[in-house]
Motif scaffolding. Structure first.
Motif, mmCIF file in Angstrom:
data_model
loop_
_atom_site.group_PDB
_atom_site.id
_atom_site.type_symbol
_atom_site.label_atom_id
_atom_site.label_comp_id
_atom_site.label_asym_id
_atom_site.label_seq_id
_atom_site.Cartn_x
_atom_site.Cartn_y
_atom_site.Cartn_z
ATOM 1 N N ASP A 18 -8.166 10.627 -2.403
ATOM 2 C CA ASP A 18 -7.962 10.613 -0.955
ATOM 3 C C ASP A 18 -7.645 9.192 -0.482
ATOM 4 N N ALA A 19 -7.417 9.055 0.815
ATOM 5 C CA ALA A 19 -6.988 7.764 1.361
ATOM 6 C C ALA A 19 -8.025 6.677 1.126
ATOM 7 N N THR A 20 -9.300 7.021 1.232
ATOM 8 C CA THR A 20 -10.346 6.020 1.027
ATOM 9 C C THR A 20 -10.356 5.539 -0.416
ATOM 10 N N ALA A 21 -10.265 6.472 -1.362
ATOM 11 C CA ALA A 21 -10.241 6.098 -2.779
ATOM 12 C C ALA A 21 -9.011 5.255 -3.086
ATOM 13 N N ARG A 22 -7.897 5.583 -2.489
ATOM 14 C CA ARG A 22 -6.674 4.824 -2.708
ATOM 15 C C ARG A 22 -6.794 3.410 -2.138
ATOM 16 N N ASP A 23 -7.397 3.306 -0.985
ATOM 17 C CA ASP A 23 -7.623 1.971 -0.395
ATOM 18 C C ASP A 23 -8.486 1.117 -1.320
ATOM 19 N N HIS A 24 -9.574 1.706 -1.821
ATOM 20 C CA HIS A 24 -10.480 0.963 -2.703
ATOM 21 C C HIS A 24 -9.772 0.554 -3.992
ATOM 22 N N TYR B 98 -6.479 0.194 -4.506
ATOM 23 C CA TYR B 98 -5.455 -0.806 -4.202
ATOM 24 C C TYR B 98 -6.088 -2.186 -4.019
ATOM 25 N N ASP C 280 1.085 4.288 -2.898
ATOM 26 C CA ASP C 280 1.017 5.733 -2.670
ATOM 27 C C ASP C 280 2.140 6.452 -3.414
ATOM 28 N N ARG D 83 0.843 -1.206 0.000
ATOM 29 C CA ARG D 83 0.000 0.000 0.000
ATOM 30 C C ARG D 83 0.873 1.249 0.000
ATOM 31 N N ALA E 125 -13.506 -0.201 -8.182
ATOM 32 C CA ALA E 125 -13.132 0.832 -7.211
ATOM 33 C C ALA E 125 -14.055 2.040 -7.246
#
Length: 289
Positions: free
Chosen positions: A201-207, A209, A154, A150, A189
């Motif tokens: 943002d972090a949430t979009a990046r988590d989804h 990934y 980033d 992760r 995603a």
């Protein structure tokens, strides 16, 4: 175009069917496809196939000779494929027939490298080390490898502000994902293909990934154990949006839309990915200027 899941399935097919067999001949019928001359293709004759692997969308058949290992490395490009023969066809194949680019004849069986269409991009290399192929040496991180963390993701997103669709397809950034699976990953995603990487943002990046791993692993599972002749249909049947313009989105029921470019297109769901807003068709927008 065969992408990571199909190439991985073809690796399994070749490992199971060609492993342990001896190369009797390598007939190259499309000479532009052969990108190397030292070692020559004849150097593979008498070699034993000892393994098959993948580098991004490149297939790598490892052979052992008395002088050391040699690798038959090939990229199937947009319209290439592998066709297996249980019994090697008789005679030397002729150039220009049935899209045949090369035939590898083994002591039992044979396989063809074929390419449909008029634009020929299939690439064949005979090398001592896969890293001798520049496009392999410059590949980005494998998305299912332990190195694709992760935190690493980033770094890739922040390296430059670009459309996320382009980042997913860039083989120098992430190896193995092409047009089809980038569409599927972005749909999973719930992201627009034109979203800019540094704005996520972090949430979009988590989804995103999680969707990379989830979509690719599901496709690999679906393709595992299939014959080469079945893999194209397996890929098509597993698509939620790619290649499904005009069909209902399996998640929300909205109509899958398309953006066309000069030589390709992408598909997406307006409801799931762009807040209900259609994306401009770049080809039509250019014509209307």
């Amino acid at each position: 175009m065969p992408e990571l899941p199909e190439v991985q399935a073809l690796v399994q097919v070749l490992a199971a069917r060609a492993g342990g067999r001896t190369v009797r001949a390598l007939h190259v019928t499309s000479f532009p496809a052969l990108k190397t001359y030292d070692p020559p293709p004849t150097a593979l004759v008498g070699a034993t196939v000892t393994g098959a692997s993948r580098h991004g969308k490149w297939l790598d058949l490892t052979t052992t000779t008395p002088d050391g290992d040699l690798h038959l490395v090939f990229h199937l490009a947009r319209a290439g494929w592998v066709r297996w023969h249980e019994t090697a066809p008789a005679g030397v194949p002729k150039a220009g027939r049935s899209g045949l680019a090369a035939r590898v004849v083994l002591d039992e069986g044979a396989f063809d490298l074929t390419e449909a269409g008029t634009k020929k991009s299939l690439a064949i290399h005979v090398v001592r080390d896969p890293a001798d192929v520049e496009r392999i040496a410059t590949l980005g991180v494998e998305p299912l490898s332990p190195e694709f963390t992760r935190e690493r993701f980033d770094e890739l997103l922040d390296a430059r502000n670009q459309q996320v669709k382009g980042l997913l397809r860039d083989q120098g950034v992430i190896a193995g994902i092409g047009n089809a699976y980038s569409d599927e990953i972005l749909h999973a995603a719930r992201l627009s293909p034109f979203a800019l990487t540094r704005t996520l943002d972090a949430t979009a990046r988590d989804h995103l990934y999680g969707s990379i791993g989830g979509v690719l692993e599901a496709a690999i599972t679906a393709a595992a154990g299939r014959d080469a002749a079945e893999l194209k249909d397996v890929k098509r049947s597993g698509m939620a949006v790619h290649g499904r313009t005009g069909h209902p989105c399996p998640r929300c029921g909205d109509t899958v839309a398309e953006v066309s470019f000069a030589d390709s297109s992408l598909q997406y769901c307006p409801t799931c990915q762009t807040g209900g807003k259609p994306l401009a068709d770049r080809r039509m927008s250019k014509l209307l200027r």
